[in-house]
Scaffold this motif. Structure first.
Motif, short mmCIF file in Angstrom:
data_model
loop_
_atom_site.label_atom_id
_atom_site.label_comp_id
_atom_site.label_asym_id
_atom_site.label_seq_id
_atom_site.Cartn_x
_atom_site.Cartn_y
_atom_site.Cartn_z
N ASN A 1 -90.65 35.51 -7.88
CA ASN A 1 -90.07 35.89 -9.17
C ASN A 1 -89.33 37.23 -9.10
OD1 ASN A 1 -89.49 35.49 -11.94
ND2 ASN A 1 -91.23 36.76 -12.55
N SER A 2 -88.48 37.36 -8.10
CA SER A 2 -87.64 38.55 -8.01
C SER A 2 -86.42 38.37 -8.91
CB SER A 2 -87.18 38.78 -6.57
OG SER A 2 -88.29 39.01 -5.73
N VAL A 3 -86.07 39.42 -9.68
CA VAL A 3 -84.93 39.34 -10.59
C VAL A 3 -84.03 40.55 -10.37
CG1 VAL A 3 -86.24 38.06 -12.33
CG2 VAL A 3 -86.14 40.55 -12.45
N ASP A 4 -82.80 40.43 -10.83
CA ASP A 4 -81.87 41.54 -10.69
C ASP A 4 -81.97 42.47 -11.89
OD1 ASP A 4 -80.47 40.35 -12.78
OD2 ASP A 4 -78.87 39.56 -11.49
N ALA A 5 -81.04 43.42 -11.98
CA ALA A 5 -81.09 44.43 -13.04
C ALA A 5 -80.98 43.82 -14.43
CB ALA A 5 -79.97 45.45 -12.82
N ASN A 6 -80.38 42.63 -14.51
CA ASN A 6 -80.21 41.96 -15.80
C ASN A 6 -81.31 40.94 -16.09
OD1 ASN A 6 -77.68 43.30 -16.38
ND2 ASN A 6 -76.75 41.96 -14.81
N GLY A 7 -82.31 40.88 -15.23
CA GLY A 7 -83.41 39.95 -15.42
C GLY A 7 -83.11 38.54 -14.95
N ILE A 8 -82.00 38.37 -14.21
CA ILE A 8 -81.62 37.06 -13.69
C ILE A 8 -82.26 36.86 -12.32
CG2 ILE A 8 -79.68 35.60 -12.99
CD1 ILE A 8 -77.96 37.18 -14.98
N LYS A 9 -82.79 35.67 -12.09
CA LYS A 9 -83.49 35.38 -10.85
C LYS A 9 -82.60 35.65 -9.63
CE LYS A 9 -86.08 31.78 -8.42
NZ LYS A 9 -86.54 30.36 -8.46
N VAL A 10 -83.15 36.37 -8.65
CA VAL A 10 -82.44 36.65 -7.41
C VAL A 10 -82.43 35.41 -6.53
CG1 VAL A 10 -82.56 37.98 -5.27
CG2 VAL A 10 -82.92 39.12 -7.46
N ASN A 11 -81.34 35.16 -5.86
CA ASN A 11 -81.24 34.03 -4.94
C ASN A 11 -82.01 34.36 -3.66
OD1 ASN A 11 -80.60 31.93 -3.24
ND2 ASN A 11 -78.38 32.07 -3.53
N THR A 12 -83.11 33.67 -3.44
CA THR A 12 -83.95 33.92 -2.26
C THR A 12 -83.88 32.77 -1.24
OG1 THR A 12 -85.84 32.97 -3.46
CG2 THR A 12 -85.56 35.37 -3.55
N ASP A 13 -82.86 31.94 -1.37
CA ASP A 13 -82.76 30.76 -0.49
C ASP A 13 -82.65 31.14 0.98
OD1 ASP A 13 -82.90 29.19 -2.73
OD2 ASP A 13 -80.74 28.73 -2.81
N ASN A 14 -82.08 32.32 1.27
CA ASN A 14 -81.87 32.70 2.67
C ASN A 14 -82.92 33.66 3.21
OD1 ASN A 14 -79.46 31.18 2.98
ND2 ASN A 14 -78.31 32.77 1.88
N ARG A 15 -84.01 33.84 2.47
CA ARG A 15 -85.07 34.70 2.98
C ARG A 15 -85.63 34.11 4.28
NH1 ARG A 15 -83.11 37.95 -0.40
NH2 ARG A 15 -84.39 38.93 -2.04
N ASN B 1 -95.85 31.42 10.22
CA ASN B 1 -96.46 30.21 9.67
C ASN B 1 -96.65 30.34 8.16
OD1 ASN B 1 -97.70 27.69 9.57
ND2 ASN B 1 -99.74 28.52 10.03
N TYR B 2 -95.56 30.48 7.44
CA TYR B 2 -95.60 30.63 5.99
C TYR B 2 -94.20 30.44 5.42
CZ TYR B 2 -93.64 35.20 7.06
OH TYR B 2 -92.83 36.21 7.53
N ASN B 3 -94.12 30.28 4.11
CA ASN B 3 -92.84 30.24 3.41
C ASN B 3 -92.60 31.62 2.80
OD1 ASN B 3 -90.74 29.85 1.46
ND2 ASN B 3 -91.19 27.65 1.46
N PRO B 4 -91.45 32.24 3.02
CA PRO B 4 -91.23 33.60 2.50
C PRO B 4 -91.07 33.66 0.98
CG PRO B 4 -89.25 32.78 3.55
CD PRO B 4 -90.32 31.78 3.84
N VAL B 5 -91.03 32.51 0.32
CA VAL B 5 -90.98 32.48 -1.14
C VAL B 5 -92.24 31.76 -1.62
CG1 VAL B 5 -89.72 31.75 -3.19
CG2 VAL B 5 -88.47 32.46 -1.13
N LEU B 6 -93.08 32.45 -2.36
CA LEU B 6 -94.35 31.90 -2.81
C LEU B 6 -94.15 30.92 -3.96
CD1 LEU B 6 -96.56 35.13 -2.93
CD2 LEU B 6 -96.35 33.50 -1.04
N THR B 7 -95.05 29.96 -4.07
CA THR B 7 -95.12 29.12 -5.26
C THR B 7 -95.86 29.87 -6.35
OG1 THR B 7 -97.22 28.10 -4.64
CG2 THR B 7 -95.21 27.07 -3.78
N LYS B 8 -95.77 29.38 -7.58
CA LYS B 8 -96.51 30.02 -8.67
C LYS B 8 -98.00 29.98 -8.40
CE LYS B 8 -97.15 30.14 -13.67
NZ LYS B 8 -98.60 30.38 -13.55
N GLU B 9 -98.49 28.88 -7.87
CA GLU B 9 -99.92 28.76 -7.58
C GLU B 9 -100.34 29.79 -6.55
OE1 GLU B 9 -98.45 25.40 -9.60
OE2 GLU B 9 -97.78 26.22 -7.66
N GLN B 10 -99.52 30.01 -5.54
CA GLN B 10 -99.83 31.03 -4.54
C GLN B 10 -99.77 32.42 -5.14
OE1 GLN B 10 -96.75 29.85 -1.75
NE2 GLN B 10 -98.27 29.01 -0.31
N ALA B 11 -98.74 32.68 -5.94
CA ALA B 11 -98.60 34.01 -6.55
C ALA B 11 -99.75 34.32 -7.49
CB ALA B 11 -97.27 34.09 -7.30
#
Length: 814
Positions: A716-730, A744-754
């Motif tokens: 749930n990373s967002v920019d200065a305007n509160g818009i979700k940051v594109n994390t597809d290339n993490r 051995n992990y996904n660099p973007v967590l699911t809500k359940e993981q978070a």
């Protein structure tokens, strides 16, 4: 002498006061009443002192006494300050008067668990023991748990591991323990050189095993065995005098009446020894079978080794187990050293074979009791039955929230955390959630209770005020010092009471001239616990130092536990403007809170360690790896300021650290492109949750360094305007020695993981630590008014004191 001639010399000692034959000197006579009450330290020392010399007298108390005042030879009051500072201009007699303090006894008793429950007590009392204390002493008694013995509750109903008592009369504290089903265990706490070592923990006196060490070559008992602490655990090792020999450990015990027998233990290499070990069992003491495969042990941390005995080993009068080295394999250390592999954490757990019946378990007691109104906001719900119980089916809940059960013998424990004060709660347990070893279901349970009113703290003043411009009169009062170092020195060691320090506005030079090497400039050492450092004003109290270049050269190091620091700025003078490793803060210790602090440097601004720390609404500035190191550190609503191209974090967590760095609700600003972090070494962990990225990082998020992280991720990373940051290339791919390796992990967590990253899960521990209670801000004073040069307000009952300032200066504390 060959002629037996002797000489007798008479040597007199003369105190040399001055080289000036014309100097005027005076005598200084000091004494104490009562005579046994204490001692006096004088600086300068001696009984003859030059005229005009500043003399400092310190009255030191003995146990059972309290210093009250200084009087002259006629009994006339001179001062109540301690230390007392004066300029000598006449022959002077000073008497330190003391009054006696009532003393009382403290006794502790352990119930349940075969009497194996133990306590730690702080601080020590009379003569360093833990049985006699002065009236008013705050003592903390902590129950000690291990893999076998588990704590239930204190005699006052509290389920917290630590119990704080104030000694105002003879006090008896009872702790109730229970135990898991077991045969034996070794804590390795005493009997330094015993071989064999008798198990400290045992369920039947007739089945109390002994642990032996033998020579691999001839099976002869090792002659020199001793206690050793390695990897943070007490253990036992052979300290052989004949180099190059190898040894194994062995014990035996009965398994009659037991099944599912599990042995756990740990090994760590020390000096010279074999890298590989196996864990084995035998039914005759001659023919051994492997339970574990070859296990490579560490030399820096304890390596677990053990296993489950096969069914054929159950119900036997004697079973042998041993830890055996692979003498033909690789070795660590030098053969010219002792062979000292250390065995620790040995427990033998087993299920008792139950006698089947058709009678359901009956609930004997509950903690808390039904309708109790004195329940703590964090603690345990404990159910005790009339027989040994186990997990059945269903879900236990507290006001609808699922709770996890811990079954220990006849008790079931449910931990809860962070409840609202003065609120009613209902605990529900469905029928069949608890069952006995025969499978009979216990009845359903509904337990309603109410939490306590929010505790009102006792009113008190600061213990000490740091003011660089303190007057001589203020310093002589014993209430003021001029430097942070003096405040650290004044803080008591191993105190269970909080030591409050107010730091007035100003820049305090902690030391260092920028040369290399320099080392840490100032440290609050281990044992100086429960210190609060509170700034007069935010951003106006600056602790500045200038140690030389190097990651180990911090301006300030914190090794103590339970520190609270508020609104203090810590900065590395050269580090603010010059690149290179120049740490401002080295935060270690445990349960430390940094509220509203500001850390300033470039590279390695904050080199972390220790166990748990919590940062709230704080600001950390830097460019390269400016938060780096190990430990579990939670950053809540903080500002991370990247002042140049670089990396925010560079963790090097040990593999046994579960969470590492957690950034929740933080804001990141940067002057140019940056990375969220890079993996320094070992098993780094860093998670960003609900982050506002005023300036976004490189699209891949993370950079390579020295290893593959255990987890680098965000949610749930967002920019200065509160818009979700594109994390597809993490990325989760890192180059190690030029070779790409995938984490051995996904660099973007699911809500359940978070959702698993909560302060309760990450920081609470067995002591139920809740830093949010510590940083809770009380309401500002109400109805503030000035009338006839008098300032009036409506005090908040949760404030311990108020600091009144005028034109930036402290004028009163009330």
């Amino acid at each position: 002498h060959p002629t037996s001639t002797g000489y007798l010399f008479n040597l007199d000692y003369f105190e040399k006061v001055t080289n000036n034959p014309n100097a005027v000197t005076y005598t200084l006579a000091t004494s104490i009443t009562p005579a046994a009450a204490g001692t006096i330290s004088a600086n300068p020392a001696g009984t003859t002192v030059n005229q005009g010399t500043e003399v400092t007298l310190t009255a030191n108390k003995n146990f059972g006494y309290k210093f009250t005042r200084w009087v002259d030879g006629n009994g006339v009051l001179v001062s109540t300050a301690n230390p007392y500072i004066f300029t000598i201009n006449a022959n002077t007699t000073l008497v330190a008067e003391y009054e006696t303090i009532e003393t009382y006894t403290l006794t502790t008793n352990s119930q349940g668990a075969y009497g194996l429950g133990e306590f730690s007590i702080a601080p020590a009392g009379k003569d360093g023991a833990f049985s006699v204390y002065e009236k008013g002493t705050n003592v903390t008694i902590t129950a000690i748990e291990n893999d076998i013995v588990k704590f239930n509750n204190w005699s006052n109903g509290s389920t917290a591991l630590s119990n704080a008592v104030t000694i105002n009369n003879n006090t008896n504290v009872i702790g109730t323990f229970d135990n898991v089903s077991f045969i034996a265990g070794w804590t390795f706490k005493n009997d330094q050189y015993a071989n064999p070592r008798v198990a400290e923990l045992y369920s039947k006196v007739e089945n109390r095993p002994q642990l032996f060490a033998y020579n691999v070559t001839d099976n002869v008992l090792a002659p020199n065995i001793r206690l050793l602490n390695r990897g943070g655990a007490n253990g036992v090792g052979v300290w052989n005098t004949d180099r190059g020999q190898f040894f194994y450990f062995m014990t035996s015990f009965s398994t009659v009446g037991y099944k599912n027998i599990t042995i756990s233990s740990g090994l760590i290499g020390y000096y010279y020894g074999c890298d590989e070990w196996t864990f084995q069992y035998s039914l005759d003491g001659v023919n051994f079978q492997n339970i574990s495969s070859l296990t490579t042990i560490n030399t820096s941390s304890v390596t677990p080794i053990g296993g489950i005995l096969p069914v054929e080993a159950e119900g036997k009068e004697k079973v042998y187990i041993r830890w055996f080295p692979n003498v033909n394999g690789t070795k660590h250390g030098s053969a010219t050293d002792v062979t000292a592999t250390v065995l620790s954490n040995v427990t033998v757990k087993a299920d008792e074979i139950a006698v089947l019946d058709a009678i359901a378990p009956v609930l004997q007691s509950t903690i808390p009791a039904t309708a109790s109104t004195t329940v703590s906001a964090s603690g345990d719900i404990i159910l005790t039955y009339d027989e040994k119980v186990q997990l059945g089916a269903g879900q236990a809940t507290l006001n609808g929230k699922n709770l996890t059960a811990e079954f220990v013998n006849k008790t079931v424990k449910f931990s809860y955390y962070g409840l609202e004060y003065n609120t009613q709660y209902t605990f529900n347990l469905p029928a069949g959630f608890v069952k006995d070893l025969s499978g009979n279901n216990a009845a359903a349970l509904e337990l309603t209770f109410k939490t306590i009113q929010k505790p009102i703290p006792a009113k008190r003043d600061f213990n000490l005020i740091v003011d660089a411009n303190a007057t001589a009169e203020q310093i002589s009062s014993g209430k003021y010092v001029k430097t942070i170092a003096e405040a650290f020195n004044a803080a008591p060691s191993n105190s269970t009471s909080r030591f409050l320090v107010l730091i007035t506005n100003g820049t305090y030079n902690l030391g260092g001239d920028g040369t290399n090497p320099q080392g840490i400039v100032l440290q609050l050492p281990s044992g100086k616990n429960n210190v609060s450092l509170i700034a007069q004003s935010k951003d106006k109290v600056i602790l500045q130092g200038n140690p030389g270049w190097g990651i180990k050269n911090a301006v300030l190091s914190i090794e103590a536990n339970d520190l609270y620091m508020e609104n203090v700025t810590i900065e590395h003078k050269d580090g603010i403007t010059t690149s290179g490793q120049r740490p401002a803060l080295n935060p270690a210790g445990d349960r430390n809170v940094y509220n509203g602090v500001r850390l300033r440097s470039k590279q390695d601004t904050q080199v972390t360690g220790g166990n748990r720390s919590f940062y709230y609404k704080s600001t950390i500035e830097g460019d390269v790896d400016f938060i780096c190191g190990g430990g579990t550190h939670w950053f809540e609503e903080c500002k991370l300021v990247s002042v140049a191209a670089g990396y925010l974090v560079a963790p090097n967590h040990d593999a046994n650290v579960q969470y590492g760095y957690i950034f929740n609700n933080n804001t990141i600003t940067a002057t140019t492109a940056y990375y969220l972090g890079r993996p320094w070494q070992n098993a780094p962990r860093a998670v960003y949750l609900n982050t506002k990225m005023i300036n976004e990082p490189h699209t891949q998020g993370w950079a390579s360094m020295g290893t593959v992280p255990a987890l680098f991720a965000e949610y749930n990373s967002v920019d200065a305007n509160g818009i979700k940051v594109n994390t597809d290339n993490r990325t989760n791919i890192f180059n190690v020695n030029g070779v790409p390796q995938t984490g051995n992990y996904n660099p973007v967590l699911t809500k359940e993981q978070a959702d698993t990253y909560t302060i309760e899960n990450v920081l609470s521990g067995t002591d139920k630590w809740n830093p949010l209670e510590i940083v809770e801000q009380i309401e500002a004073p109400a109805n503030l008014a000035i009338s006839n040069n008098t300032l009036n307000w409506e005090a908040n009952q949760y404030a311990i004191c108020y600091v009144i300032c005028k034109d930036g200066k402290v004028v009163a504390i009330t």
